[in-house]
Design a protein around this motif. Structure first.
Motif, short mmCIF file in Angstrom:
data_model
loop_
_atom_site.label_atom_id
_atom_site.label_comp_id
_atom_site.label_asym_id
_atom_site.label_seq_id
_atom_site.Cartn_x
_atom_site.Cartn_y
_atom_site.Cartn_z
N GLY A 1 0.82 -1.21 0.00
CA GLY A 1 0.00 0.00 0.00
C GLY A 1 0.85 1.26 0.00
O GLY A 1 0.55 2.23 -0.72
N ILE A 2 1.90 1.25 0.78
CA ILE A 2 2.82 2.40 0.82
C ILE A 2 3.47 2.60 -0.55
O ILE A 2 3.57 3.73 -1.05
CB ILE A 2 3.88 2.23 1.93
N SER B 1 1.01 4.09 -2.88
CA SER B 1 0.79 5.51 -2.56
C SER B 1 1.90 6.38 -3.12
O SER B 1 1.64 7.46 -3.66
CB SER B 1 0.72 5.72 -1.05
N LYS B 2 3.13 5.92 -2.98
CA LYS B 2 4.27 6.69 -3.48
C LYS B 2 4.22 6.86 -4.99
O LYS B 2 4.76 7.81 -5.53
CB LYS B 2 5.58 6.04 -3.06
N SER C 1 1.44 7.29 -6.51
CA SER C 1 0.16 7.99 -6.69
C SER C 1 -0.94 7.06 -7.21
O SER C 1 -1.90 7.53 -7.83
CB SER C 1 0.32 9.20 -7.61
N PHE D 1 -3.54 5.59 -5.76
CA PHE D 1 -4.28 5.62 -4.50
C PHE D 1 -5.37 4.56 -4.41
O PHE D 1 -5.68 4.09 -3.32
CB PHE D 1 -4.82 7.03 -4.24
N ALA E 1 -3.53 1.47 -3.47
CA ALA E 1 -3.07 1.65 -2.10
C ALA E 1 -4.20 1.37 -1.11
O ALA E 1 -4.00 0.68 -0.11
CB ALA E 1 -2.52 3.06 -1.89
N LYS E 2 -5.39 1.89 -1.41
CA LYS E 2 -6.53 1.67 -0.51
C LYS E 2 -6.85 0.17 -0.40
O LYS E 2 -7.10 -0.33 0.69
CB LYS E 2 -7.76 2.44 -0.99
N THR F 1 -6.43 5.44 11.07
CA THR F 1 -6.93 5.41 9.69
C THR F 1 -8.43 5.11 9.62
O THR F 1 -8.99 5.00 8.53
CB THR F 1 -6.17 4.37 8.84
#
Length: 169
Positions: free
Chosen positions: A120-121, A124-125, A127, A129, A132-133, A164
């Motif tokens: 997930g991280i 996210s990095k 983009s 998302f 990631a979710k 979260t």
């Protein structure tokens, strides 16, 4: 010479002596004793970072071990090695196999959650998302299961779930 006979530090030597005594005292088949010996040597090799040797021992222990509970720990340790080498798909496979044999293995649930959280991280990095979710939600589900089995062991995960908003979902 088996690895268990080459240990240099006091704790390893003590563990080896005690394990040998237990093996001699307990009524167990030759295969059970041999499986435990391979498992013990695998743990020793793993501790020393000798992952290839550890895997060889674990695979041999798996071949000999019939008890599902004991097999779950062997599978879990194989998963640890693959995870530490960055082979997350293989690690997940072994953690899931361990859980199929022993559903009360919170450390496997935690490690699965850690892998999903890490993914997930990474997403996210980049983009990404939505991905990631999905990964964070998967991590949350596994952490909730681990926390249910061992409420005091995963405080950081509990805090992450709270911050979260995933603790109750």
């Amino acid at each position: 010479m088996p690895r268990s006979q080459r240990n240099d530090n006091f704790i390893d030597k003590t563990f080896t002596v005690l394990a040998d005594i237990v093996l001699k005292i307990l009524p167990a088949s030759k295969e059970d004793k041999e499986a435990f010996s391979y498992y013990r040597d695998g743990m020793s090799a793993q501790t020393e970072g000798e992952y290839a040797e550890a895997l060889e021992n674990y695979y041999e222990a798996l071949r000999l071990e019939e008890d599902p509970y004991d097999r779950s720990y062997i599978l879990y340790n194989i998963g640890l090695i693959y995870a530490s080498n960055g082979e997350y798909v293989k690690a997940l496979e072994y953690y899931h196999q361990a859980l199929e044999l022993n559903q009360r293995l919170p450390q496997a649930l935690n490690n699965i959650a850690v892998i999903y959280h890490y993914q997930g991280i990474k997403a996210s990095k980049k983009s990404n998302f939505e991905a990631a979710k999905v990964m964070f939600d998967k991590a949350a589900e596994y952490w909730k299961q681990a926390i249910q089995l061992a409420p005091n062991n995963y405080i950081e995960a509990q805090n992450w779930l709270k911050t979260t908003g995933r603790l109750t979902s």
